[in-house]
Design a protein around this motif. Structure first.
Motif, PDB file in Angstrom:
ATOM      1  N   LEU A  14      25.086 -29.291   9.098  1.00 35.74           N
ATOM      2  CA  LEU A  14      23.688 -28.872   8.972  1.00 35.74           C
ATOM      3  C   LEU A  14      23.530 -27.410   9.393  1.00 35.74           C
ATOM      4  O   LEU A  14      22.807 -26.638   8.753  1.00 35.74           O
ATOM      5  CB  LEU A  14      22.794 -29.773   9.823  1.00 35.74           C
ATOM      6  CG  LEU A  14      21.288 -29.459   9.792  1.00 35.74           C
ATOM      7  CD1 LEU A  14      20.738 -29.592   8.384  1.00 35.74           C
ATOM      8  CD2 LEU A  14      20.537 -30.387  10.747  1.00 35.74           C
ATOM      9  N   GLY A  15      24.228 -27.013  10.460  1.00 29.62           N
ATOM     10  CA  GLY A  15      24.153 -25.633  10.925  1.00 29.62           C
ATOM     11  C   GLY A  15      24.723 -24.655   9.917  1.00 29.62           C
ATOM     12  O   GLY A  15      24.154 -23.585   9.691  1.00 29.62           O
ATOM     13  N   LEU A  16      25.846 -25.022   9.297  1.00 30.62           N
ATOM     14  CA  LEU A  16      26.431 -24.148   8.275  1.00 30.62           C
ATOM     15  C   LEU A  16      25.506 -24.023   7.065  1.00 30.62           C
ATOM     16  O   LEU A  16      25.377 -22.937   6.479  1.00 30.62           O
ATOM     17  CB  LEU A  16      27.789 -24.698   7.833  1.00 30.62           C
ATOM     18  CG  LEU A  16      28.911 -24.634   8.888  1.00 30.62           C
ATOM     19  CD1 LEU A  16      30.143 -25.377   8.403  1.00 30.62           C
ATOM     20  CD2 LEU A  16      29.262 -23.188   9.233  1.00 30.62           C
ATOM     21  N   ALA A  17      24.858 -25.121   6.696  1.00 25.12           N
ATOM     22  CA  ALA A  17      23.894 -25.069   5.599  1.00 25.12           C
ATOM     23  C   ALA A  17      22.712 -24.174   5.963  1.00 25.12           C
ATOM     24  O   ALA A  17      22.205 -23.416   5.128  1.00 25.12           O
ATOM     25  CB  ALA A  17      23.416 -26.476   5.251  1.00 25.12           C
ATOM     26  N   CYS A  18      22.288 -24.249   7.221  1.00 29.28           N
ATOM     27  CA  CYS A  18      21.200 -23.381   7.690  1.00 29.28           C
ATOM     28  C   CYS A  18      21.603 -21.917   7.606  1.00 29.28           C
ATOM     29  O   CYS A  18      20.796 -21.059   7.209  1.00 29.28           O
ATOM     30  CB  CYS A  18      20.822 -23.739   9.134  1.00 29.28           C
ATOM     31  SG  CYS A  18      19.848 -25.240   9.306  1.00 29.28           S
TER      32      CYS A  18
ATOM     33  N   ARG B 182      21.243 -16.530   5.081  1.00 26.65           N
ATOM     34  CA  ARG B 182      21.816 -15.397   4.356  1.00 26.65           C
ATOM     35  C   ARG B 182      21.059 -15.158   3.056  1.00 26.65           C
ATOM     36  O   ARG B 182      20.770 -14.018   2.687  1.00 26.65           O
ATOM     37  CB  ARG B 182      23.298 -15.642   4.064  1.00 26.65           C
ATOM     38  CG  ARG B 182      24.203 -15.501   5.261  1.00 26.65           C
ATOM     39  CD  ARG B 182      23.924 -14.271   6.059  1.00 26.65           C
ATOM     40  NE  ARG B 182      25.087 -13.467   6.312  1.00 26.65           N
ATOM     41  CZ  ARG B 182      25.060 -12.322   6.981  1.00 26.65           C
ATOM     42  NH1 ARG B 182      23.912 -11.854   7.446  1.00 26.65           N
ATOM     43  NH2 ARG B 182      26.147 -11.625   7.179  1.00 26.65           N
ATOM     44  N   TRP B 183      20.754 -16.231   2.334  1.00 31.38           N
ATOM     45  CA  TRP B 183      20.015 -16.074   1.084  1.00 31.38           C
ATOM     46  C   TRP B 183      18.594 -15.605   1.352  1.00 31.38           C
ATOM     47  O   TRP B 183      18.032 -14.822   0.582  1.00 31.38           O
ATOM     48  CB  TRP B 183      20.016 -17.400   0.324  1.00 31.38           C
ATOM     49  CG  TRP B 183      21.354 -17.725  -0.274  1.00 31.38           C
ATOM     50  CD1 TRP B 183      22.293 -16.825  -0.706  1.00 31.38           C
ATOM     51  CD2 TRP B 183      21.916 -19.017  -0.492  1.00 31.38           C
ATOM     52  NE1 TRP B 183      23.404 -17.486  -1.186  1.00 31.38           N
ATOM     53  CE2 TRP B 183      23.208 -18.830  -1.082  1.00 31.38           C
ATOM     54  CE3 TRP B 183      21.469 -20.323  -0.264  1.00 31.38           C
ATOM     55  CZ2 TRP B 183      24.029 -19.900  -1.430  1.00 31.38           C
ATOM     56  CZ3 TRP B 183      22.290 -21.383  -0.624  1.00 31.38           C
ATOM     57  CH2 TRP B 183      23.551 -21.168  -1.202  1.00 31.38           C
ATOM     58  N   LEU B 184      18.019 -16.049   2.452  1.00 33.51           N
ATOM     59  CA  LEU B 184      16.669 -15.615   2.811  1.00 33.51           C
ATOM     60  C   LEU B 184      16.647 -14.124   3.112  1.00 33.51           C
ATOM     61  O   LEU B 184      15.674 -13.425   2.795  1.00 33.51           O
ATOM     62  CB  LEU B 184      16.178 -16.415   4.023  1.00 33.51           C
ATOM     63  CG  LEU B 184      14.734 -16.185   4.474  1.00 33.51           C
ATOM     64  CD1 LEU B 184      13.758 -16.554   3.363  1.00 33.51           C
ATOM     65  CD2 LEU B 184      14.440 -16.996   5.727  1.00 33.51           C
ATOM     66  N   GLN B 185      17.740 -13.613   3.695  1.00 34.56           N
ATOM     67  CA  GLN B 185      17.813 -12.194   4.025  1.00 34.56           C
ATOM     68  C   GLN B 185      17.769 -11.301   2.787  1.00 34.56           C
ATOM     69  O   GLN B 185      17.408 -10.133   2.883  1.00 34.56           O
ATOM     70  CB  GLN B 185      19.085 -11.910   4.831  1.00 34.56           C
ATOM     71  CG  GLN B 185      19.001 -12.377   6.278  1.00 34.56           C
ATOM     72  CD  GLN B 185      20.277 -12.068   7.037  1.00 34.56           C
ATOM     73  OE1 GLN B 185      21.318 -12.663   6.791  1.00 34.56           O
ATOM     74  NE2 GLN B 185      20.210 -11.122   7.945  1.00 34.56           N
TER      75      GLN B 185
ATOM     76  N   TYR C 122      29.331 -19.880   2.980  1.00 36.32           N
ATOM     77  CA  TYR C 122      29.005 -20.854   4.018  1.00 36.32           C
ATOM     78  C   TYR C 122      28.414 -22.135   3.437  1.00 36.32           C
ATOM     79  O   TYR C 122      28.532 -23.206   4.047  1.00 36.32           O
ATOM     80  CB  TYR C 122      28.079 -20.230   5.062  1.00 36.32           C
ATOM     81  CG  TYR C 122      28.842 -19.334   6.008  1.00 36.32           C
ATOM     82  CD1 TYR C 122      29.580 -19.861   7.057  1.00 36.32           C
ATOM     83  CD2 TYR C 122      28.872 -17.951   5.828  1.00 36.32           C
ATOM     84  CE1 TYR C 122      30.318 -19.057   7.904  1.00 36.32           C
ATOM     85  CE2 TYR C 122      29.603 -17.131   6.672  1.00 36.32           C
ATOM     86  CZ  TYR C 122      30.321 -17.690   7.707  1.00 36.32           C
ATOM     87  OH  TYR C 122      31.054 -16.891   8.536  1.00 36.32           O
ATOM     88  N   PHE C 123      27.810 -22.042   2.253  1.00 31.42           N
ATOM     89  CA  PHE C 123      27.353 -23.259   1.589  1.00 31.42           C
ATOM     90  C   PHE C 123      28.557 -24.100   1.170  1.00 31.42           C
ATOM     91  O   PHE C 123      28.550 -25.328   1.325  1.00 31.42           O
ATOM     92  CB  PHE C 123      26.503 -22.920   0.357  1.00 31.42           C
ATOM     93  CG  PHE C 123      25.992 -24.140  -0.373  1.00 31.42           C
ATOM     94  CD1 PHE C 123      24.878 -24.823   0.086  1.00 31.42           C
ATOM     95  CD2 PHE C 123      26.648 -24.598  -1.511  1.00 31.42           C
ATOM     96  CE1 PHE C 123      24.426 -25.956  -0.571  1.00 31.42           C
ATOM     97  CE2 PHE C 123      26.202 -25.721  -2.178  1.00 31.42           C
ATOM     98  CZ  PHE C 123      25.086 -26.407  -1.706  1.00 31.42           C
ATOM     99  N   VAL C 124      29.605 -23.432   0.639  1.00 28.58           N
ATOM    100  CA  VAL C 124      30.839 -24.135   0.291  1.00 28.58           C
ATOM    101  C   VAL C 124      31.463 -24.752   1.542  1.00 28.58           C
ATOM    102  O   VAL C 124      31.983 -25.878   1.507  1.00 28.58           O
ATOM    103  CB  VAL C 124      31.824 -23.179  -0.408  1.00 28.58           C
ATOM    104  CG1 VAL C 124      33.200 -23.832  -0.567  1.00 28.58           C
ATOM    105  CG2 VAL C 124      31.283 -22.755  -1.767  1.00 28.58           C
TER     106      VAL C 124
ATOM    107  N   ALA D 267      32.235 -28.649   2.164  1.00 28.16           N
ATOM    108  CA  ALA D 267      33.545 -29.174   2.565  1.00 28.16           C
ATOM    109  C   ALA D 267      33.423 -30.028   3.819  1.00 28.16           C
ATOM    110  O   ALA D 267      34.061 -31.085   3.937  1.00 28.16           O
ATOM    111  CB  ALA D 267      34.519 -28.014   2.805  1.00 28.16           C
ATOM    112  N   GLY D 268      32.595 -29.578   4.770  1.00 31.78           N
ATOM    113  CA  GLY D 268      32.372 -30.372   5.968  1.00 31.78           C
ATOM    114  C   GLY D 268      31.690 -31.685   5.652  1.00 31.78           C
ATOM    115  O   GLY D 268      31.999 -32.726   6.250  1.00 31.78           O
ATOM    116  N   GLY D 269      30.771 -31.666   4.704  1.00 29.78           N
ATOM    117  CA  GLY D 269      30.100 -32.888   4.293  1.00 29.78           C
ATOM    118  C   GLY D 269      31.063 -33.875   3.660  1.00 29.78           C
ATOM    119  O   GLY D 269      30.968 -35.088   3.886  1.00 29.78           O
TER     120      GLY D 269
END
Length: 267
Positions: A67-71, A76-79, A108-110, A114-116
């Protein structure tokens, strides 16, 4: 604070906290790889997820990390949309920064994906070295593949140069409200940031070089990631000390991310 600003802050700080876990664990794996080649194989993102899952309450902790990596990817995209052009930057640099935010978010989405998969027990045989080889093999099937592999390598090397620039100039300090921090915290930010960015610069320089070498030799097996970088360092004079330095640098970068999670400006 407005609700939208509050959510931005929560998203950013959750993301930097996740990076803390990732880099500290990678740094520990790299340090232990000094002693055995078997441990060197654990120095990968996938083994961070596997190791975390194997701990007591590991599924919960891994879920939080994903969840943290997705955040962080969302941050990053928000920036891309909330970062204004600095008076000191040209339009070209401003566009490059936005492109970097986009690529970083995708990376980081990838990682979160991968973590998921690890959390849901979906098996994957890829490693940091194998994934680089697979990317090269895929691209080299096409007529323009060699040029693209070389371009990827060049982009990675440019990114490595940027890491060294951050380490040398300590320009990352601009991300913090230094006047609100005491001297001990300011010093910690500067030291961990410089050591962490240096370690990242070393690894990315090697990875970029592997991609360019793969393109020059038309041999995808020359490409590789973190594990191949560690193997290359081990073959150098004082190799174990170099690997230990990189491992310590990754841990320092993880601690720097922890300071970002706590003190970085996110408005």
């Amino acid at each position: 604070m407005e609700p939208s600003s509050k959510w931005k802050e929560i998203t950013a700080r959750a993301g930097y906290s996740a990076k803390t876990v990732m880099y500290v664990m990678l740094g520990v794996f790299i340090l232990t790889s000094v002693f055995t080649a078997l441990n060197r194989e654990k120095a990968s993102q996938s083994n961070v997820f596997i190791t975390l899952k194997e701990q007591p309450l590991g599924q919960i902790f891994l879920g939080i990390l994903v969840l943290g990596l997705a955040c962080y990817a969302c941050w990053r995209w928000l920036q891309i949309f909330i970062t204004d052009k600095s008076d000191d930057d040209s339009l070209f640099i401003h566009v490059i920064n936005k492109l970097f935010f986009c690529i970083s978010g995708a990376f980081y989405f990838v990682a979160a994906y991968a973590g998921g998969k690890t959390l849901l027990e979906v098996q994957s045989s890829s490693s940091s070295q194998g994934s680089g080889k697979k990317v090269s093999e895929f691209l080299m099937q096409y007529e323009w593949g060699l040029l693209l592999v070389a371009a990827i390598g060049l982009c990675i090397i440019i990114f490595a140069v940027v890491q060294f620039k951050h380490a040398y100039t300590a320009d990352f300090l601009k991300k913090f409200s230094l006047h609100a921090l005491n001297q001990r915290i300011r010093k910690s930010v500067k030291i961990t940031g410089r050591l962490g960015y240096t370690a990242r610069g070393v690894v990315y320089s090697l990875v970029g070089g592997f991609f360019i070498l793969a393109a020059v030799l038309s041999n995808p097996s020359q490409a590789g990631g973190l594990q191949k970088a560690l193997e290359t360092l081990m073959k150098q004079p004082f190799g174990p000390y170099l690997i230990a330095a990189v491992g310590a640098g990754f841990i320092m970068f993880g601690l720097y991310c922890a300071l970002e999670a706590k003190y970085r400006k996110v408005d």
